[in-house]
Design an enzyme around this catalytic site. Structure first.
Site, PDB file in Angstrom:
ATOM      1  N   LYS A  27     -44.929 -49.145 -21.908  1.00 47.47           N
ATOM      2  CA  LYS A  27     -44.630 -48.432 -20.659  1.00 47.47           C
ATOM      3  C   LYS A  27     -45.211 -47.014 -20.696  1.00 47.47           C
ATOM      4  O   LYS A  27     -45.864 -46.582 -19.750  1.00 47.47           O
ATOM      5  CB  LYS A  27     -43.106 -48.412 -20.466  1.00 47.47           C
ATOM      6  CG  LYS A  27     -42.613 -47.794 -19.192  1.00 47.47           C
ATOM      7  CD  LYS A  27     -41.227 -48.316 -18.846  1.00 47.47           C
ATOM      8  CE  LYS A  27     -40.115 -47.683 -19.667  1.00 47.47           C
ATOM      9  NZ  LYS A  27     -39.884 -46.260 -19.326  1.00 47.47           N
ATOM     10  N   ARG A  32     -49.678 -43.353 -18.606  1.00 48.85           N
ATOM     11  CA  ARG A  32     -50.745 -42.391 -18.924  1.00 48.85           C
ATOM     12  C   ARG A  32     -52.121 -42.974 -18.608  1.00 48.85           C
ATOM     13  O   ARG A  32     -53.021 -42.256 -18.143  1.00 48.85           O
ATOM     14  CB  ARG A  32     -50.646 -41.988 -20.393  1.00 48.85           C
ATOM     15  CG  ARG A  32     -49.422 -41.091 -20.648  1.00 48.85           C
ATOM     16  CD  ARG A  32     -48.979 -41.151 -22.092  1.00 48.85           C
ATOM     17  NE  ARG A  32     -47.967 -40.162 -22.420  1.00 48.85           N
ATOM     18  CZ  ARG A  32     -46.649 -40.301 -22.208  1.00 48.85           C
ATOM     19  NH1 ARG A  32     -46.178 -41.395 -21.630  1.00 48.85           N
ATOM     20  NH2 ARG A  32     -45.801 -39.355 -22.570  1.00 48.85           N
ATOM     21  N   GLY A  99     -38.076 -41.844 -14.897  1.00 49.51           N
ATOM     22  CA  GLY A  99     -38.188 -40.439 -15.271  1.00 49.51           C
ATOM     23  C   GLY A  99     -39.599 -40.081 -15.700  1.00 49.51           C
ATOM     24  O   GLY A  99     -40.092 -38.982 -15.420  1.00 49.51           O
ATOM     25  N   GLN A 174     -42.270 -36.129 -22.273  1.00 46.49           N
ATOM     26  CA  GLN A 174     -42.508 -36.093 -20.824  1.00 46.49           C
ATOM     27  C   GLN A 174     -42.872 -34.680 -20.371  1.00 46.49           C
ATOM     28  O   GLN A 174     -43.798 -34.495 -19.586  1.00 46.49           O
ATOM     29  CB  GLN A 174     -41.272 -36.592 -20.073  1.00 46.49           C
ATOM     30  CG  GLN A 174     -41.016 -38.079 -20.299  1.00 46.49           C
ATOM     31  CD  GLN A 174     -39.805 -38.591 -19.558  1.00 46.49           C
ATOM     32  OE1 GLN A 174     -39.047 -37.812 -18.981  1.00 46.49           O
ATOM     33  NE2 GLN A 174     -39.611 -39.894 -19.581  1.00 46.49           N
ATOM     34  N   ASP A 320     -35.593 -43.991 -27.542  1.00 47.70           N
ATOM     35  CA  ASP A 320     -35.176 -45.036 -26.603  1.00 47.70           C
ATOM     36  C   ASP A 320     -34.499 -46.218 -27.298  1.00 47.70           C
ATOM     37  O   ASP A 320     -34.028 -47.140 -26.631  1.00 47.70           O
ATOM     38  CB  ASP A 320     -36.401 -45.551 -25.821  1.00 47.70           C
ATOM     39  CG  ASP A 320     -36.956 -44.478 -24.893  1.00 47.70           C
ATOM     40  OD1 ASP A 320     -36.184 -43.610 -24.444  1.00 47.70           O
ATOM     41  OD2 ASP A 320     -38.182 -44.503 -24.631  1.00 47.70           O
ATOM     42  N   ARG A 351     -26.209 -42.683 -22.451  1.00 49.13           N
ATOM     43  CA  ARG A 351     -26.278 -43.855 -23.348  1.00 49.13           C
ATOM     44  C   ARG A 351     -25.242 -43.816 -24.467  1.00 49.13           C
ATOM     45  O   ARG A 351     -24.890 -44.867 -25.008  1.00 49.13           O
ATOM     46  CB  ARG A 351     -27.694 -43.990 -23.916  1.00 49.13           C
ATOM     47  CG  ARG A 351     -28.664 -44.478 -22.861  1.00 49.13           C
ATOM     48  CD  ARG A 351     -30.076 -44.658 -23.358  1.00 49.13           C
ATOM     49  NE  ARG A 351     -30.865 -45.308 -22.316  1.00 49.13           N
ATOM     50  CZ  ARG A 351     -32.190 -45.323 -22.281  1.00 49.13           C
ATOM     51  NH1 ARG A 351     -32.882 -44.707 -23.231  1.00 49.13           N
ATOM     52  NH2 ARG A 351     -32.822 -45.949 -21.302  1.00 49.13           N
TER      53      ARG A 351
END
Ligand code: S3P
Length: 436
Positions: A27, A32, A99, A174, A320, A351
């Protein structure tokens, strides 16, 4: 983008998982690849692009700003407009749940003389954007956001903007990437100082597209007004998707699964390191480099796991993967302790609280602290299950409890599996196929 319908799904004790797991394209790298191809002048082809809704949101936004993107099966042809070439979008850019799309595209828009409105779903609209708004405002972008720097927000870019040196306050790939993407259309050299290293997909790919980028210790520098050259990109399989299957195979007795062409960027593989320390049986073969990213094939067999202390320094490389690590911990022998994970509270959901609540509901022993969880494992015994989990619009919470359900005495119902479509369409069906 349409909000998807809630799709409840039931996960129950399964036989061994066996076979080859087709995985979605990475992802992070897919976002990118689309954005850099958009900033090159001419046609790039991308193979293995993620088919998830998050990457589709990026593609739709780029199209709305004048980039030609034709998707075919597992790939895309992108007709880039060149740096500085984005056009004023005519409607708000719907970022859905993503996001990464939001923060990276904000960076691109910030150094173009255009204005864009960013909207998102309920989860994304709760997430903090201040960390990217502040440095983009220093570049001269004008941002009007909701209370606390949240979506919906309107961003008016500036060209030419003045280059800046920015020291990262929170470790975030990010935010770093937003600044590097903005820098592409800023005359002079932009510097980003990153005291804690995060995934470096942007740096690798900028180099591959011909940008003048340097990395020296903590400092990344990029010379703007870059002429990017179109190129072909092969996106590796997503290690964050592989993580769910690796844990599923590790906890379900008799399992043996294979995954090929998995991205093994050092900034992404903390979970595999921790699983190995817990006693997991993971073999990596055929290590190679594809388009500037390390990849390899994984063979994961069931193995008894033991609890570990996860050093906070590993967090950025598995940021993640904590939800699924907590599931592994719930079936390990002994205690797994984690800390330094405050960032998990501002992901697609909180989370730490989502995992603590859900694990307790299926019978695991778990203690929630401000910045981590302590999980007391079952020593390989099934947990009680028999609970319905609210995934809180978070794909990784949904998939984590789907995996946990495979080792519970009573079924685990995930009240809505549709969030999995953001990163791993077909996940529930794949689990079923592997168990047959
Ligand atoms: C991502 C960076 C991470 C990660 C996210 C993808 C990226 O976010 O959690 O899923 O592609 O750059 P942060 O930069 O906020 O840590």
């Amino acid at each position: 983008m349409r909000q998807s319908e809630a799709r409840a799904a039931t996960f129950r004790a399964s036989g061994p998982l066996r076979g080859h797991c087709p995985l979605p394209g990475d992802k992070s790298i897919s976002h990118r690849a689309l954005m850099l191809a958009a900033m090159a002048r001419g046609r790039s082809r991308i193979a293995g692009l993620s088919q998830g809704a998050d990457v589709a949101a990026t593609a739709a936004a780029l199209r709305a700003m004048g980039v030609g993107i034709a998707r075919d099966g597992g790939g895309a042809a992108v007709d880039g407009v060149g740096t500085g070439g984005l056009l004023q979008p005519r409607q708000a850019l719907d970022m859905g749940n993503s996001g990464t799309s939001t923060r990276l595209l904000m960076g691109l828009v910030a150094s173009h003389p255009i204005a864009a409105v960013f909207t998102g779903d309920a989860s994304l609209s709760r997430r903090p954007m201040g960390r990217v708004i502040a440095p983009l405002a220093r570049l001269g972008a004008d941002v009007a956001a909701g209370p606390g720097g949240r979506l919906p927000l309107a961003l008016r870019g500036l060209a030419p903007a003045a280059p800046l040196a920015h020291r990262m306050q929170v470790p975030s790939a990010q935010v770093k990437s937003a600044l590097l993407l903005a820098a592409l259309n800023i005359p002079g050299v932009t510097r980003v100082i990153e005291p804690v290293a995060t995934r470096d997909h942007s740096e690798r790919m900028l180099k591959a597209f011909g940008a003048e980028i340097g990395v020296a210790g903590e400092e990344i520098s990029l010379r703007g007004e870059a002429e990017l050259r179109p190129r072909d990109v092969a996106v590796p399989a997503d290690p964050s998707a592989a993580a769910f299957l690796a844990v599923a195979a590790s906890i379900v007795p008799g399992s043996e699964v294979r995954m090929t062409n998995v991205g093994l960027n050092p900034g992404r593989i903390g979970l595999f390191t921790v699983l190995a320390e817990m006693g997991a049986d993971i073999t990596v073969s055929n290590r190679r480099d594809e388009g500037g990213e390390p990849v390899g094939d994984l063979l994961v067999r069931h193995a008894p796991l033991r609890g570990v202390d996860v050093p906070p320094e590993l967090a950025p490389s598995m940021i993640d993967e904590f939800p699924i690590l907590f599931v592994a911990a719930a079936f390990a022998a002994g205690e797994t302790r984690t800390r330094g994970l405050g960032e998990l509270r501002v992901k697609e959901s909180d989370r730490l609280s989502a995992m603590a609540e859900g694990l307790a509901a299926i019978g695991a022993r778990v203690k929630e602290a401000e910045d981590g969880l302590v999980v007391q494992g079952s020593g390989g015994e099934p947990l009680a299950g028999g609970a319905t989990i609210d995934p809180r619009l978070d794909h990784r919470i949904a998939m984590s409890f789907a995996v946990a359900g495979l080792m519970c005495r009573r079924p685990v119902i995930v009240a809505d599996m549709s969030p999995a479509d953001t990163s791993f369409p077909g996940f529930s069906a794949l689990l079923g196929d592997l168990a047959r």
